[in-house]
Design an enzyme around this catalytic site. Sequence first.
Site, PDB file in Angstrom:
ATOM      1  CG  ASN A   1       1.429   3.875  -6.069  1.00 56.87           C
ATOM      2  OD1 ASN A   1       0.117   3.986  -5.597  1.00 56.87           O
ATOM      3  ND2 ASN A   1       2.353   3.836  -5.535  1.00 56.87           N
TER       4      ASN A   1
ATOM      5  CE1 TYR B   1       5.766   0.524   3.561  1.00 58.32           C
ATOM      6  CE2 TYR B   1       7.724  -0.486   4.618  1.00 58.32           C
ATOM      7  CZ  TYR B   1       7.212   0.240   3.620  1.00 58.32           C
ATOM      8  OH  TYR B   1       8.192   0.743   2.542  1.00 58.32           O
TER       9      TYR B   1
ATOM     10  NE  ARG C   1       3.728  -4.021   3.052  1.00 58.81           N
ATOM     11  CZ  ARG C   1       4.491  -3.377   2.094  1.00 58.81           C
ATOM     12  NH1 ARG C   1       5.746  -2.656   2.243  1.00 58.81           N
ATOM     13  NH2 ARG C   1       4.081  -3.508   0.799  1.00 58.81           N
TER      14      ARG C   1
ATOM     15  NE  ARG D   1       9.959   1.431  -0.738  1.00 61.15           N
ATOM     16  CZ  ARG D   1      10.204   1.836  -1.741  1.00 61.15           C
ATOM     17  NH1 ARG D   1      11.422   1.420  -2.287  1.00 61.15           N
ATOM     18  NH2 ARG D   1       9.388   2.508  -2.586  1.00 61.15           N
TER      19      ARG D   1
ATOM     20  CE  LYS E   1      12.601   4.214 -11.059  1.00 64.21           C
ATOM     21  NZ  LYS E   1      11.517   3.668 -10.496  1.00 64.21           N
ATOM     22  CG  LEU E   2      19.765   9.581 -12.614  1.00 65.00           C
ATOM     23  CD1 LEU E   2      20.471  10.273 -13.706  1.00 65.00           C
ATOM     24  CD2 LEU E   2      20.643   8.893 -11.643  1.00 65.00           C
ATOM     25  N   GLY E   3      15.977  11.081  -9.636  1.00 58.48           N
ATOM     26  CA  GLY E   3      15.354  12.070  -8.955  1.00 58.48           C
ATOM     27  C   GLY E   3      15.352  13.443  -9.475  1.00 58.48           C
TER      28      GLY E   3
ATOM     29  CG  ASP F   1       5.240   3.588  -7.757  1.00 58.68           C
ATOM     30  OD1 ASP F   1       6.601   2.862  -7.878  1.00 58.68           O
ATOM     31  OD2 ASP F   1       4.851   3.923  -6.416  1.00 58.68           O
TER      32      ASP F   1
HETATM   33  O1  KDG Z   1       6.544   4.058  -4.502  1.00 58.35           O
HETATM   34  C1  KDG Z   1       5.788   4.682  -3.366  1.00 58.35           C
HETATM   35  C2  KDG Z   1       5.646   3.295  -2.476  1.00 58.35           C
HETATM   36  O2  KDG Z   1       6.683   3.178  -1.817  1.00 58.35           O
HETATM   37  C3  KDG Z   1       4.406   3.288  -1.660  1.00 58.35           C
HETATM   38  O3  KDG Z   1       3.347   3.433  -2.218  1.00 58.35           O
HETATM   39  C4  KDG Z   1       4.337   2.314  -0.449  1.00 58.35           C
HETATM   40  O4  KDG Z   1       4.743   0.647  -2.449  1.00 58.35           O
HETATM   41  C5  KDG Z   1       4.833   0.888  -1.192  1.00 58.35           C
HETATM   42  C6  KDG Z   1       5.039  -0.352  -0.313  1.00 58.35           C
HETATM   43  O5  KDG Z   1       4.777  -1.182  -0.753  1.00 58.35           O
HETATM   44  O6  KDG Z   1       5.867  -0.299   0.665  1.00 58.35           O
END
Ligand code: KDG
Length: 326
Positions: A48, A113, A115, A177, A234-236, A266
């Site tokens: 992205n 996900y 992945r 994440r 980043k504060l939304g 991103d």
């Molecule tokens: O920032 C957006 C991402 O969270 C989404 O595109 C998913 O990048 C991602 C990921 O690898 O979990």
Amino acid sequence: MAIFNFDETKKLDAISLGEPLLEFNAREMGNLSEIKTFDRGWGGDTSNFIVAFSRLGGRVGYVTRVGSDEFGRCFLKLWEKEGIDVSRVVIEDGGFTGIYFISRKNGEHDFTYYRKDSAASHLSMKDIDVNYILSAKIFHSSGISQAISASCCEAVLYAMKKSKESNVIVSYDPNVRLKLWPLEKAQEAISKAIRLSDIVMPSLEDLRLLTNTESIEDGVKKLMGLGTKLIVVKLGEKGCLIRFKDEEHLVEGFKTKLVDTTGAGDAFDAAINMALLQGWSIKKAAVFANATAALKLKGRGAVTALPFRKEVERFLDKRLEKWRDF
Ligand code: KDG
């Protein structure tokens, strides 16, 4: 005065490294298992980022691995159409390209996900062509790229180290994440990356998770202590807080119609880097990035709604007459 001195002889403006994921974005609200229709799009934070950067006018390249499958081919088509150099994208024979689903319930969106063991998770130091990395002014990666596998984490840190040694500006989004790794492991690996970064762009939530503090001031100080030169929190919808040395600005965000937040961070990251490449002040960079993120919010999917530079400038000209003088 410019914040960073970029080497103008470089062929590319930026290179990013990480995992692309095909996106399946639920059209209806509800549990994933009940959704009947999805919009197919593209995602993956570093992909992205690089698409956003290209749309903002940068010359860019991407380092990744995709599967020898339909989704891998579909990404190659996207990047080529977006003018991204794919000479360092490996097509892994028999490998697969990861995917994710976005579902929405009670105003919150949830990512699922698929992945594990994807082609991108096999990225390793062997995929890093140092001369290629050094052919760009900026190297960008993220905490997600580190989280997907030990070998990819090693590759990210290696590329960052090589960039730092040769004055390539290192840009980094911690993108924590917790579905991908436990907090303690994330904190350890992310702090290694932050030590190698010039620009760090966490969300407020990530800043709190990484620094174990509720206060933005204390969090920013802690990150600065790791040697980062520029921090943007980043504060939304509130905008962002940008800090370089002793200069700090809290820059208000723009109100727009909120359709989908996916990929807004991103787009924001790409815009900060693009603004710094122009030699703009940190306040102007923050305004430009807030506008880029706001425009992304108006459309569905991580990539489709990423704005082009002209759109961002037009939006700013309408909303903030004097932004060019900031
Ligand atoms: O920032 C957006 C991402 O969270 C989404 O595109 C998913 O990048 C991602 C990921 O690898 O979990």
